[in-house]
Enzyme design. Structure first.
Site, PDB file in Angstrom:
ATOM      1  N   ARG A 241      18.389   9.474  59.065  1.00  0.00           N
ATOM      2  CA  ARG A 241      17.388   9.744  58.036  1.00  0.00           C
ATOM      3  C   ARG A 241      16.730  11.077  58.393  1.00  0.00           C
ATOM      4  O   ARG A 241      16.471  11.351  59.585  1.00  0.00           O
ATOM      5  CB  ARG A 241      16.308   8.650  58.001  1.00  0.00           C
ATOM      6  CG  ARG A 241      16.712   7.378  57.292  1.00  0.00           C
ATOM      7  CD  ARG A 241      16.904   7.575  55.782  1.00  0.00           C
ATOM      8  NE  ARG A 241      17.258   6.338  55.092  1.00  0.00           N
ATOM      9  CZ  ARG A 241      18.508   5.911  54.875  1.00  0.00           C
ATOM     10  NH1 ARG A 241      19.525   6.628  55.312  1.00  0.00           N
ATOM     11  NH2 ARG A 241      18.730   4.785  54.226  1.00  0.00           N
ATOM     12  N   GLU A 270      14.632  15.329  49.824  1.00  0.00           N
ATOM     13  CA  GLU A 270      15.922  15.157  49.137  1.00  0.00           C
ATOM     14  C   GLU A 270      15.655  15.014  47.650  1.00  0.00           C
ATOM     15  O   GLU A 270      14.768  14.245  47.281  1.00  0.00           O
ATOM     16  CB  GLU A 270      16.644  13.910  49.653  1.00  0.00           C
ATOM     17  CG  GLU A 270      17.107  14.039  51.098  1.00  0.00           C
ATOM     18  CD  GLU A 270      17.854  12.805  51.629  1.00  0.00           C
ATOM     19  OE1 GLU A 270      18.070  11.843  50.854  1.00  0.00           O
ATOM     20  OE2 GLU A 270      18.210  12.797  52.808  1.00  0.00           O
ATOM     21  N   HIS A 289      23.483  13.877  51.663  1.00  0.00           N
ATOM     22  CA  HIS A 289      23.335  12.431  51.901  1.00  0.00           C
ATOM     23  C   HIS A 289      24.555  11.653  51.382  1.00  0.00           C
ATOM     24  O   HIS A 289      24.417  10.760  50.540  1.00  0.00           O
ATOM     25  CB  HIS A 289      22.036  11.906  51.262  1.00  0.00           C
ATOM     26  CG  HIS A 289      21.524  10.655  51.948  1.00  0.00           C
ATOM     27  ND1 HIS A 289      20.201  10.343  52.054  1.00  0.00           N
ATOM     28  CD2 HIS A 289      22.190   9.633  52.553  1.00  0.00           C
ATOM     29  CE1 HIS A 289      20.062   9.189  52.687  1.00  0.00           C
ATOM     30  NE2 HIS A 289      21.259   8.741  52.997  1.00  0.00           N
TER      31      HIS A 289
HETATM   32  C1  GLV Z   1      22.480   5.355  53.396  1.00  0.00           C
HETATM   33  O1  GLV Z   1      21.824   6.263  53.817  1.00  0.00           O
HETATM   34  C2  GLV Z   1      22.219   3.988  53.680  1.00  0.00           C
HETATM   35  O2  GLV Z   1      21.182   3.678  54.281  1.00  0.00           O
HETATM   36  O3  GLV Z   1      23.032   3.132  53.303  1.00  0.00           O
END
Ligand code: GLV
Length: 335
Positions: A241, A270, A289
Site C-alpha cells: 500500500r 491514487e 495498482h
Molecule cells: C489489492 O491491492 C488488494 O488488496 O487486493
C-alpha cells in the site's frame, strides 16, 4: 423478499449473475467509483455491499446503514473499511486472500527485474531514438544494470505474498532475509530465509520489497530515517500500500541518491498525478495498482467474494471472514 446488495463496480457478469438467485442486485456500471455521497445513499438502503478498495466504508457509513449486515470486499487489503466499527455493529467483513498471491508475487518480480535491468528505460532508449542517435549497436557500458545472483533480498511482511516472493528469489540464487511482527518458521525452513529486525534488513538488503498490510503501525514505516539506512545501491519495491512509504521522504531519497531506485505499484495518492515529483526520476518504475491484475486472479477474487456473500446468505460463516469476533455479536444470515 430478497436482501438488497449494492455492487460498487461491474466486473465479471457471469460470476456476479450467480448472486441474483439470492440477492436483489444493483450494480454500479460506471468505470469510476461511486462518490462517497452516492455510496452512503446506496448503503443506507442495502443489506449487503460488494466493495472494492476504492470505496470508503467508514464508521459514519456503517452506522448510517441500519440494514447493512455484510461488506464483502474484492481485495485482500481492507484498510478502506473501518473493521472495528463494523464488528461493533455486527457487520461481517470479508476479503479475498490467497487467490491473488501468485499474481501479486509475479508482478513484484516483474518490477524487480525491470528495475534491476532497466527494462523501461531501455525501451524508451530504443523508442525515442537515443540508441540510433548514439550510433553504435553495442557498447560495453550501455545501460548497465545489476545482477540478482548472490544479492540479498529483504522481504518486509512475510505473509502469503511476501513468502511467495521470497520463494521465487531462490531461483535467482539470492540470499533472503525477512522482517515481520511474527516469525514465519515455515518460510525459514522452506527458503532458508533469515529473520532480522527491520533496521538490519534495511542495512543489509540490495533489494527491499514491501508486503505488509496498511495499519496505523505500518503507515509511513519506510520513513526518512529508514530510507537513510538503506544501501546507496539498494532498490525499493512497493506492491503493498502506498502509505507504507512516506512519499515525501522517498522523493528526497531519490533526489539525493540515498538509494539507487524504486518500483512502485501503489501510492499515497491514487490515481497518481502525472506531474507528481515521483514521475521525474529515470530510476523509478511506476505501475497503476495492478499487481493482482491477471485474468485468473481477478476472476478468482470475484468468485471468492460471491462465495462469501452466498455463505452469509445461507447462514454460514463466510470462508474468508476478516472479523471473526463478529460472530459473537450476530450470527451470519439475514434473519
Ligand atoms: C489489492 O491491492 C488488494 O488488496 O487486493
Amino acid at each position: 423478499m430478497k436482501p438488497r446488495l449494492f455492487v460498487t463496480r461491474e466486473s465479471f457478469s457471469d460470476v456476479l449473475d450467480r448472486l441474483s438467485r439470492y440477492y436483489e442486485l444493483e450494480v454500479w456500471d460506471r468505470y469510476k467509483e461511486p462518490s462517497y455521497d452516492v455510496l452512503l445513499a446506496k448503503a443506507r438502503g442495502s443489506d449487503a455491499l460488494f466493495t472494492l478498495l476504492t470505496d470508503r466504508i467508514d464508521c459514519n457509513l456503517i452506522t448510517s446503514s441500519p440494514r447493512l449486515r455484510i461488506v464483502a470486499q474484492m481485495a485482500v487489503g481492507y484498510d478502506n473499511i473501518d473493521v472495528r466499527c463494523a464488528t461493533e455493529r455486527g457487520v461481517y467483513v470479508t476479503n479475498t486472500p490467497g487467490v491473488l498471491t501468485e499474481a501479486t508475487a509475479e508482478h513484484t518480480w516483474a518490477l524487480i527485474l525491470a528495475l534491476a535491468r532497466r527494462v523501461v528505460e531501455a525501451d524508451y532508449f530504443v523508442r525515442w531514438g537515443e540508441w540510433r542517435r548514439l550510433g553504435t549497436a553495442w557498447h560495453p557500458t550501455m545501460l548497465l544494470g545489476v545482477e540478482l545472483q548472490g544479492k540479498t533480498l529483504g522481504v518486509v511482511g512475510a505473509g502469503r505474498i511476501g513468502s511467495r516472493v521470497a520463494e521465487i528469489a531462490k531461483a535467482f540464487g539470492m540470499r533472503v532475509i525477512y522482517y515481520d511482527v511474527v516469525r514465519n518458521k515455515a518460510l525459514e525452513e522452506r527458503v532458508g530465509a533469515g529473520y532480522v529486525d527491520l533496521e538490519r534488513l534495511l542495512e543489509e538488503s540490495d533489494i527491499v520489497t514491501l508486503h505488509t498490510p496498511l495499519t496505523p503501525e505500518t503507515k509511513h514505516m519506510i520513513n526518512e530515517e529508514r530510507l537513510r539506512r538503506m544501501k546507496r545501491t539498494a532498490l525499493l519495491i512497493n506492491t503493498a500500500r502506498g502509505a507504507v512509504v512516506d512519499t515525501g521522504a522517498l522523493v528526497k531519497a531519490l533526489r539525493e541518491g540515498w538509494i539507487a531506485g524504486a518500483a512502485l505499484d501503489v501510492f499515497e495518492e491514487e490515481p497518481l498525478n502525472p506531474n507528481h515529483p515521483l514521475t521525474a526520476f529515470k530510476n523509478i518504475i511506476l505501475t497503476p495498482h495492478i499487481a493482482s491484475a491477471t485474468y485468473d486472479a481477478r476472476r478468482k477474487m470475484a468468485e471468492l467474494t460471491v462465495e462469501n456473500l452466498i455463505a452469509f446468505y445461507e447462514g454460514r460463516i463466510p470462508p474468508t471472514l476478516v472479523n471473526q469476533e463478529v460472530v459473537k455479536v450476530r450470527p451470519p444470515g439475514f434473519q
